[in-house]
Write a protein that holds these residues in place. Structure first.
Motif, short mmCIF file in Angstrom:
data_model
loop_
_atom_site.label_atom_id
_atom_site.label_comp_id
_atom_site.label_asym_id
_atom_site.label_seq_id
_atom_site.Cartn_x
_atom_site.Cartn_y
_atom_site.Cartn_z
N ALA A 227 0.58 -1.30 0.00
CA ALA A 227 0.36 0.12 0.16
C ALA A 227 0.89 1.76 0.30
O ALA A 227 1.95 1.69 0.68
N PRO A 228 0.54 2.56 -0.94
CA PRO A 228 0.97 3.66 -0.69
C PRO A 228 1.41 4.47 0.51
O PRO A 228 0.53 4.45 1.43
N SER A 229 2.23 4.92 0.88
CA SER A 229 2.32 5.42 2.03
C SER A 229 1.49 7.02 2.03
O SER A 229 0.73 7.54 0.70
N SER A 230 1.03 7.91 3.01
CA SER A 230 0.15 8.63 3.32
C SER A 230 0.23 10.04 2.19
O SER A 230 -0.20 10.48 1.55
N SER A 231 1.20 9.93 1.91
CA SER A 231 2.35 11.28 0.98
C SER A 231 1.93 10.94 -0.02
O SER A 231 2.51 12.11 -1.12
#
Length: 445
Positions: free
Chosen positions: A23-27
Motif C-alpha cells: 500500500a502507498p504511504s500517506s504522502s
C-alpha cells in the motif's frame, strides 16, 4: 522412505511472518498533472517484457507522464504477433493503476504526427536520471518513446513508494488476460489431480542453448546448428563461446538427464508428478527420455490440455509461456534448470505469495558431481544424495534480503551483478507481520 522425510520434501520454508505490504504511504498522492505521453516498446520474451512494463509504470510516475498501453515485442526470437490485450487484462491494468499513473489505450489523435523524442533510457538508472535528464525533455516534446524497456530502472536505492508501486504493477495490475488465467488455473487443477507436483522450468530449448553456447550432451550436427543460429542473430553480440568453460562456471542449463539425477538425489520418488514448463525441448523425445525414464509422470500443457483448448494460444509464444507461468506459481515445488527471466519472475512471485518452496540448483557444484559420475569416481546413491541435499539446504526460497552487487564490480557490471528486483521483493514489498500491520489489499496475478 519415511512419512516424515516425504513430508519434508514438499514442506515450504518458514515465511517468518513476512507478508505483502504494498500500500502507498500517506504522502503518495494521486498522479499530478501529466506533462506528456510515454510510449513504450517492451522488448524480449514474456517475463522480460513484464518486468520492463512494470518498471515503465514507475518511470511514468517519476516523470509525470501519461503511460500509453505498451507495445509488445514482435521482432524477438519468438516472432510473436500478440498485442498487449492478447496477453494481459488491459482494463485491469488501467484501473488498478488509476491512483498511481494515468494509463490510456492509445495516443490522442492530435499527437499521432507530433515530433517524438525516441530514446533508449540508460540502463539501471535512478531517480536523478529520470527527474533531471529525462523530465527536461518535456520542454521540447509532448511525447517520449522508450525504445526498450528492459533493465532501464535501478533495482535498489529508489524511494520506498516507487518500489511499492513496482510491486503493485507486477503483482496486482499486470494480470494475464482472462482466457489465459482460466486455462492456466485449469491446467494447475489437472496437475493437482495427480497429487503434489513439481513445476520444472526446463530451459533446454533451442534459443537458450544457441544463445548460451551450451552444447554438452549434444551431437556435432546439433552443436553446429546452434552455432549457426547464434551467428545469424545480429543482436546476440557474443559469437565465439567455449561450451566446456560455460558449463564449468555453471552458466549452462542442466540437461534433462542431469535434472533427473538431481531430483532423484534430493529424494523425490519416481511417481512424483512433474510439470515441464517450457517451449519445445531441443531434440524432443531423444533428450527427454533420460528424465522420463526416472519420472514417468512427466506432463506439460500439451499433454494436460486438448488440442482444441490450446488452439487459441499455440501460435503465440508469450501466451503459451503465460500458461506455464501460472502452473509454475501454483506448484508445490518450483525448480528452474537455469536462472533466466521466467525463473526469476516465478521465484519472486512465489516469495511474494508466502515463500512457496523454490529449489535453485547450484549448477556449478552439480556439474562437478555429474562429471565424477561420468568418470566413474562417484556413483548414484546415498553418498551423492547426502552431498546434493547438503548443498541445497539453503537454496529453497526462504526469506532473505535481495542481494546487492558483487563486491569489487564497477559501473554497468556492478548493476548487472545485483539480484533483479522482481526476483526478490524483500525488503521493499514484504514486511514482518509482528512489526507492521498486515496490508489487506488484494493481490492478484
Amino acid at each position: 522412505m519415511s512419512d516424515s522425510w516425504f513430508a519434508k520434501l514438499w514442506k515450504p520454508p518458514s515465511n517468518r511472518n513476512f507478508v505483502p505490504c504494498v500500500a502507498p504511504s500517506s504522502s503518495f498522492l494521486p498522479p499530478s498533472q501529466s506533462r506528456g505521453y510515454l510510449l513504450v516498446h517492451a522488448n524480449g520474451g514474456l517475463n522480460q517484457m513484464r518486468a520492463g512494463i512494470c518498471d515503465m509504470v514507475a518511470v511514468a510516475r517519476l516523470i509525470n507522464a501519461t503511460l500509453v498501453i505498451p507495445q509488445l515485442d514482435k521482432r524477438s526470437f519468438w516472432q510473436d504477433s500478440s498485442n498487449f490485450s492478447d496477453v494481459f487484462d488491459e482494463e485491469n491494468f488501467i484501473h488498478a493503476l488509476a491512483n498511481d499513473v494515468e494509463v490510456v489505450k492509445k495516443l490522442p489523435k492530435e499527437l499521432m504526427t507530433a515530433a517524438k523524442a525516441v530514446i533508449q533510457f540508460r540502463s539501471w538508472s535512478g531517480l536523478d536520471y529520470y527527474q533531471d535528464e529525462i523530465s527536461h525533455m518535456w520542454d521540447k516534446y509532448q511525447v517520449i518513446k522508450a525504445a526498450k524497456s528492459d533493465s532501464r530502472l535501478a533495482n535498489n536505492n529508489l524511494p520506498p513508494d516507487i518500489q511499492k508501486l513496482r510491486c503493485r504493477a507486477f503483482y496486482e495490475a499486470l494480470r494475464f488476460a482472462p482466457r489465459i488465467e482460466a486455462l492456466g488455473k485449469l491446467l494447475a487443477e489437472r496437475m493437482r489431480s495427480y497429487g503434489r507436483y513439481i513445476a520444472l522450468h526446463l530451459r533446454y530449448e533451442k534459443d537458450m542453448l544457441a544463445f548460451s553456447g551450451c552444447t554438452y550432451g549434444l551431437s556435432s550436427v546439433e552443436s553446429d546448428e546452434l552455432a549457426r543460429i547464434r551467428e545469424n542473430i545480429s543482436y546476440w553480440k557474443v559469437k565465439e563461446i567455449d561450451p566446456q568453460e560455460q558449463r564449468a562456471k555453471g552458466y549452462c542449463p542442466l540437461t534433462p538427464k542431469e535434472v533427473g539425477i538431481f531430483l532423484s538425489s534430493l529424494g523425490y520418488p519416481s511417481n512424483t508428478p512433474i510439470y515441464v514448463a517450457a517451449g519445445a525441448i531441443y531434440g524432443g523425445g531423444s533428450h527427454l527420455s533420460d528424465l522420463e525414464s526416472r519420472f514417468p509422470i512427466l506432463l506439460s500443457k500439451e499433454k494436460l490440455a486438448s488440442a482444441e483448448e490450446l488452439e487459441p494460444f499455440k501460435d503465440y509464444a508469450s501466451q503459451m509461456a503465460a500458461l506455464d507461468y501460472i502452473v509454475s506459481v501454483e506448484s508445490d515445488v518450483f525448480i528452474p534448470s537455469y536462472l533466466g527471466n521466467m525463473a526469476r519472475a516465478v521465484e519472486g512471485h512465489r516469495r511474494f505469495l508466502g515463500h512457496r518452496k523454490t529449489i535453485n540448483p547450484n549448477r556449478k557444484d552439480l556439474v562437478q558431481l555429474f562429471d565424477k559420475i561420468n568418470r566413474g569416481s562417484l556413483k548414484e546413491g546415498k553418498k551423492l544424495s547426502n552431498i546434493i541435499v547438503e548443498i541445497h539446504k539453503r537454496r529453497q526460497g526462504s526469506p532473505r534480503r535481495r542481494k546487492g552487487p558483487i563486491p569489487g564490480t564497477r559501473g554497468v557490471e556492478r548493476f548487472r551483478s545485483e539480484e533483479a528486483f522482481y526476483e526478490n521483493p524483500l525488503p521493499d514489498c514484504l514486511c514482518q507481520q509482528e512489526h507492521k500491520e498486515l496490508d489487506n489489499s488484494p493481490v492478484h496475478r
